[in-house]
Enzyme design. Structure first.
Site: not given
Ligand SMILES: NC(=O)c1ccc[n+]([C@@H]2O[C@H](COP(=O)([O-])OP(=O)(O)OC[C@H]3O[C@@H](n4cnc5c(N)ncnc54)[C@H](O)[C@@H]3O)[C@@H](O)[C@H]2O)c1
Ligand SMILES: [Zn+2]
Length: 251
Positions: A102-103, A118, A126, A129, A152
């Protein structure tokens, strides 16, 4: 780092490369993965309980404080060498990036992201709405336990982050774009799976779909995951170490 010859050959020979990224992609930028220990104020809270419509309905300022902190954190960090390598890879091959993150670190590294499965932290809207919120949210420079969400302008409702919470539907357009990118893969093409634990569906099912199209599936992760067994190659290393090596192999 030295990559196995068959991995280099697969990436060199690919016409299209579909890249699926998860939280591990951004770990070396300093954005913690969900499964890393929650720190500070939220150490006793599981993200899978904070990131839900129920949590928001119960206590919007509590949920917003957590997201406001993550938003602050993401704005403060920079893309890592792995993000930059994928941007460069797109100058050599037809690259499609689909992320669960989500970054906006892929974009800030210069990549075009085909789908944010995601949602995006930065796209506020909002909760009532659904009108997009384009004001500047007040973020706290220090973590705080509760923070009133923005209001909102259209209806007075609470403004929420534009992320997909556990139990919510994925954005239809993102799913359609991803499925089309998978269907476009042909034998000899490559699917790179970077930094995802392979347990959050439907994203966790995409590598198997790419495999079914005949693509060579390559995992980049420091540890084994639920999808390791089905991959043609598993490279044990971090995104910032492995991806630059991959790019220099084709550049
Ligand atoms: N940066 C973000 O936007 C962020 C951060 C945390 C969670 N999320 C959300 O969390 C949910 C979790 O699912 P997911 O599978 O993305 O994350 P997860 O946390 O389940 O898994 C992260 C995976 O990354 C691996 N990992 C850790 N460090 C690493 C590196 N330096 N290089 C490569 N791999 C590495 C881990 O071994 C693990 O398998 C997602 O839905 C996501 O939207 C997003
Ligand atoms: Zn609204």
């Amino acid at each position: 780092m030295d990559l196995p010859g068959p991995v280099v050959a697969a990436v060199r020979g690919a016409r299209r490369i579909l890249v699926l990224t998860g939280a591990g992609m951004s770990a070396e930028s300093g954005v913690p993965t969900f499964r890393d220990a929650q720190s500070g104020l939220w150490e006793n809270f599981d993200p899978s309980q904070l990131a839900t419509p129920d949590a928001w309905a119960d206590d919007p300022p509590f949920v917003w404080a957590w997201y406001a902190w993550r938003l602050h954190l993401v704005r403060d960090v920079a893309p890592n060498a792995g993000h930059r390598a994928l941007a460069e890879l797109a100058t050599h091959r037809d690259v499609t990036i689909v992320t669960q993150n989500v970054d906006d670190l892929h974009e800030r590294a210069g990549s075009e992201v085909a789908a944010h499965l995601h949602g995006s932290l930065t796209e506020l809207r909002c909760a009532d709405c659904h009108e997009p919120y384009d004001g500047e949210p007040t973020l706290s420079p220090e973590p705080v336990k509760r923070l009133d969400p923005e209001t909102c302008a259209a209806c007075g409702g609470d403004v929420r982050p534009g992320v997909v919470w556990f139990g919510e539907m994925l954005p239809e357009a993102a799913v359609a774009t991803t499925e089309a990118a998978i269907e476009a893969l042909e034998p000899g093409d490559v699917c790179l799976v970077v930094g995802t634990s392979g347990i959050v569906f439907p994203a966790a099912g995409y590598p198997a779909m790419a495999l079914a199209e005949g693509a060579t599936v390559i995992e980049v992760n420091p540890v084994d995951t639920d999808i390791t067994d089905m991959c043609h190659h598993a490279i044990r290393g971090t995104a910032a170490n492995v991806l630059p090596a991959l790019v220099s192999a084709v550049a």
